[in-house]
Design a protein around this motif. Sequence first.
Motif, PDB file in Angstrom:
ATOM      1  N   ASP A  11       0.840  -1.309  -0.144  1.00  0.00           N
ATOM      2  CA  ASP A  11      -0.073  -0.056  -0.059  1.00  0.00           C
ATOM      3  C   ASP A  11       0.807   1.276   0.014  1.00  0.00           C
ATOM      4  O   ASP A  11       1.508   1.487   0.982  1.00  0.00           O
ATOM      5  CB  ASP A  11      -0.897  -0.030   1.071  1.00  0.00           C
ATOM      6  CG  ASP A  11      -1.783  -0.998   1.330  1.00  0.00           C
ATOM      7  OD1 ASP A  11      -1.458  -2.484   0.917  1.00  0.00           O
ATOM      8  OD2 ASP A  11      -3.110  -1.156   1.743  1.00  0.00           O
ATOM      9  N   HIS A  13      -0.159   4.602  -0.305  1.00  0.00           N
ATOM     10  CA  HIS A  13      -0.704   5.830   0.473  1.00  0.00           C
ATOM     11  C   HIS A  13      -0.055   6.909  -0.067  1.00  0.00           C
ATOM     12  O   HIS A  13       0.165   8.179   0.736  1.00  0.00           O
ATOM     13  CB  HIS A  13      -0.771   5.584   1.910  1.00  0.00           C
ATOM     14  CG  HIS A  13      -1.641   4.460   2.266  1.00  0.00           C
ATOM     15  ND1 HIS A  13      -3.076   4.657   2.229  1.00  0.00           N
ATOM     16  CD2 HIS A  13      -1.556   3.186   2.929  1.00  0.00           C
ATOM     17  CE1 HIS A  13      -3.793   3.430   2.473  1.00  0.00           C
ATOM     18  NE2 HIS A  13      -2.822   2.738   3.098  1.00  0.00           N
ATOM     19  N   ASP A  37      -4.390   0.704  -2.852  1.00  0.00           N
ATOM     20  CA  ASP A  37      -4.379   1.839  -1.940  1.00  0.00           C
ATOM     21  C   ASP A  37      -2.979   2.564  -2.361  1.00  0.00           C
ATOM     22  O   ASP A  37      -2.256   3.014  -1.570  1.00  0.00           O
ATOM     23  CB  ASP A  37      -4.243   1.691  -0.376  1.00  0.00           C
ATOM     24  CG  ASP A  37      -5.547   1.224   0.158  1.00  0.00           C
ATOM     25  OD1 ASP A  37      -6.434   1.212  -0.661  1.00  0.00           O
ATOM     26  OD2 ASP A  37      -5.722   0.882   1.285  1.00  0.00           O
ATOM     27  N   SER A  39      -3.145   5.777  -3.643  1.00  0.00           N
ATOM     28  CA  SER A  39      -3.371   7.036  -2.791  1.00  0.00           C
ATOM     29  C   SER A  39      -4.950   7.051  -2.341  1.00  0.00           C
ATOM     30  O   SER A  39      -5.529   6.199  -2.572  1.00  0.00           O
ATOM     31  CB  SER A  39      -2.883   7.989  -4.061  1.00  0.00           C
ATOM     32  OG  SER A  39      -4.000   7.945  -4.858  1.00  0.00           O
ATOM     33  N   ASP A  40      -5.163   8.325  -2.279  1.00  0.00           N
ATOM     34  CA  ASP A  40      -6.993   8.732  -2.242  1.00  0.00           C
ATOM     35  C   ASP A  40      -7.290   8.966  -3.477  1.00  0.00           C
ATOM     36  O   ASP A  40      -8.225   9.966  -3.292  1.00  0.00           O
ATOM     37  CB  ASP A  40      -6.998   9.526  -0.949  1.00  0.00           C
ATOM     38  CG  ASP A  40      -6.657   9.285   0.424  1.00  0.00           C
ATOM     39  OD1 ASP A  40      -7.176   7.833   0.541  1.00  0.00           O
ATOM     40  OD2 ASP A  40      -5.968   9.454   1.154  1.00  0.00           O
ATOM     41  N   GLY A  41      -6.959   8.382  -4.564  1.00  0.00           N
ATOM     42  CA  GLY A  41      -7.662   8.943  -5.825  1.00  0.00           C
ATOM     43  C   GLY A  41      -6.829   9.818  -6.684  1.00  0.00           C
ATOM     44  O   GLY A  41      -7.492  10.500  -7.378  1.00  0.00           O
ATOM     45  N   ASP A  42      -5.526  10.097  -6.114  1.00  0.00           N
ATOM     46  CA  ASP A  42      -4.751  11.115  -7.009  1.00  0.00           C
ATOM     47  C   ASP A  42      -4.358  10.388  -8.497  1.00  0.00           C
ATOM     48  O   ASP A  42      -3.497   9.603  -8.246  1.00  0.00           O
ATOM     49  CB  ASP A  42      -3.461  11.215  -6.261  1.00  0.00           C
ATOM     50  CG  ASP A  42      -2.353  12.191  -6.810  1.00  0.00           C
ATOM     51  OD1 ASP A  42      -2.795  12.797  -8.031  1.00  0.00           O
ATOM     52  OD2 ASP A  42      -1.562  12.612  -6.304  1.00  0.00           O
ATOM     53  N   ASN A  62      -9.582   0.136  -1.572  1.00  0.00           N
ATOM     54  CA  ASN A  62     -10.549   1.001  -1.210  1.00  0.00           C
ATOM     55  C   ASN A  62     -10.143   2.438  -0.918  1.00  0.00           C
ATOM     56  O   ASN A  62     -11.070   3.347  -1.571  1.00  0.00           O
ATOM     57  CB  ASN A  62     -11.101   0.571   0.166  1.00  0.00           C
ATOM     58  CG  ASN A  62      -9.883   0.571   1.449  1.00  0.00           C
ATOM     59  OD1 ASN A  62      -9.095  -0.124   1.166  1.00  0.00           O
ATOM     60  ND2 ASN A  62     -10.293   1.263   2.446  1.00  0.00           N
ATOM     61  N   HIS A  63      -8.930   2.848  -0.868  1.00  0.00           N
ATOM     62  CA  HIS A  63      -8.770   4.286  -0.730  1.00  0.00           C
ATOM     63  C   HIS A  63      -8.603   4.909  -2.189  1.00  0.00           C
ATOM     64  O   HIS A  63      -8.675   6.121  -2.167  1.00  0.00           O
ATOM     65  CB  HIS A  63      -7.337   4.423  -0.075  1.00  0.00           C
ATOM     66  CG  HIS A  63      -7.376   4.322   1.529  1.00  0.00           C
ATOM     67  ND1 HIS A  63      -7.553   5.682   2.148  1.00  0.00           N
ATOM     68  CD2 HIS A  63      -7.470   3.577   2.413  1.00  0.00           C
ATOM     69  CE1 HIS A  63      -7.428   5.280   3.343  1.00  0.00           C
ATOM     70  NE2 HIS A  63      -7.627   4.032   3.435  1.00  0.00           N
ATOM     71  N   ASP A  64      -8.361   4.062  -3.104  1.00  0.00           N
ATOM     72  CA  ASP A  64      -8.253   4.493  -4.384  1.00  0.00           C
ATOM     73  C   ASP A  64      -9.394   4.966  -5.095  1.00  0.00           C
ATOM     74  O   ASP A  64      -9.508   5.570  -6.027  1.00  0.00           O
ATOM     75  CB  ASP A  64      -7.831   3.394  -5.467  1.00  0.00           C
ATOM     76  CG  ASP A  64      -6.311   2.849  -5.042  1.00  0.00           C
ATOM     77  OD1 ASP A  64      -5.263   3.810  -4.866  1.00  0.00           O
ATOM     78  OD2 ASP A  64      -6.097   1.858  -4.750  1.00  0.00           O
ATOM     79  N   GLY A  66     -11.240   7.267  -3.660  1.00  0.00           N
ATOM     80  CA  GLY A  66     -11.358   8.666  -3.428  1.00  0.00           C
ATOM     81  C   GLY A  66     -12.631   9.003  -2.820  1.00  0.00           C
ATOM     82  O   GLY A  66     -12.974  10.313  -3.035  1.00  0.00           O
ATOM     83  N   ARG A  67     -13.240   8.474  -2.267  1.00  0.00           N
ATOM     84  CA  ARG A  67     -14.488   8.947  -1.431  1.00  0.00           C
ATOM     85  C   ARG A  67     -15.267   9.412  -2.229  1.00  0.00           C
ATOM     86  O   ARG A  67     -16.255  10.160  -2.049  1.00  0.00           O
ATOM     87  CB  ARG A  67     -13.952  10.060  -0.247  1.00  0.00           C
ATOM     88  CG  ARG A  67     -13.232   9.704   0.644  1.00  0.00           C
ATOM     89  CD  ARG A  67     -12.894  10.699   1.622  1.00  0.00           C
ATOM     90  NE  ARG A  67     -11.913  10.417   2.767  1.00  0.00           N
ATOM     91  CZ  ARG A  67     -12.200   9.878   3.929  1.00  0.00           C
ATOM     92  NH1 ARG A  67     -13.339   9.344   4.072  1.00  0.00           N
ATOM     93  NH2 ARG A  67     -11.095   9.795   4.599  1.00  0.00           N
TER      94      ARG A  67
END
Length: 285
Positions: A11, A13, A37, A39-42, A62-64, A66-67
Amino acid sequence: MSDLRVAIAGDLHGAWGTSDEAVLARLQPDAVLFVGDLSDGDLRLTKRIASLPYPLAVILGNHDLGRDRSGGILRQQLALLGENHCGWTQRGWSQPAIGLVGGRPGSAGGGFHLSHAVQAVYGPITLEQSADRIVAAAAAVPEDQPLIVMAHCGPSGLGSEADSPCGRDWKPPAVDWGDQDLALALDRMGRQRPPDLVVFGHMHHQLKRSNALRRTLLRDRRGTAFLNAACVPRSGRDASGRELLHFSWAEFRGASLTHLSHRWYSPDAQLMHEEELPRQEAMAC
């Protein structure tokens, strides 16, 4: 017959840069795997990884997502990665001759759950259907090639303690937080051809509620090796103050796994520390 050498990045991050790429340039692995994971959708980081000059396979975590419940960021990630993304599909190359199968994309562990973003992109999929997709993809891998299954979260069934490969460690009680659809798929595959290696991330090596570390390298009674690659953060310094970068590493000769380890490299790709899976070590599962 020369060994096939596979580098595995846990991961990220967001922690990926020129030092990581310089290490890979010196090591020249035959393939590079990313277990999610990023990043958070970067999208900039996804594009950078997709441009790496190696045979490449990625499973998004799951972090990919990006909420973004709409699935918009997930669609953009998939477009950037193209065939490098292996969710529910087989990813293979003529060179190196490796068969790689992806599990469910966007997993957050905890049994089976499809996020709104994953449903928006892939539609409603049941646990059984997810397992069927993984098994069908594995059936396409030639028998003379290594079979690697790659997922963001590992399968259930590897233990229910906090330090188990997929054990919940952030709140009591400790429970098995692995993916049930992946476990079902692996059980079905094992009746015909067990995978040589299952690699995943998500469950960080450093436990949340103690200074202990997770168990991350093991082999089951069928001979399948399991690797949790989620060393987070991936960079740091050892007791002597030397900068270190983490990659997991697998080697195959023919279709046989001959080496599996966690490795910590200096920025000039010198191997500084290594934790290796003993070849005959087995767990009761």
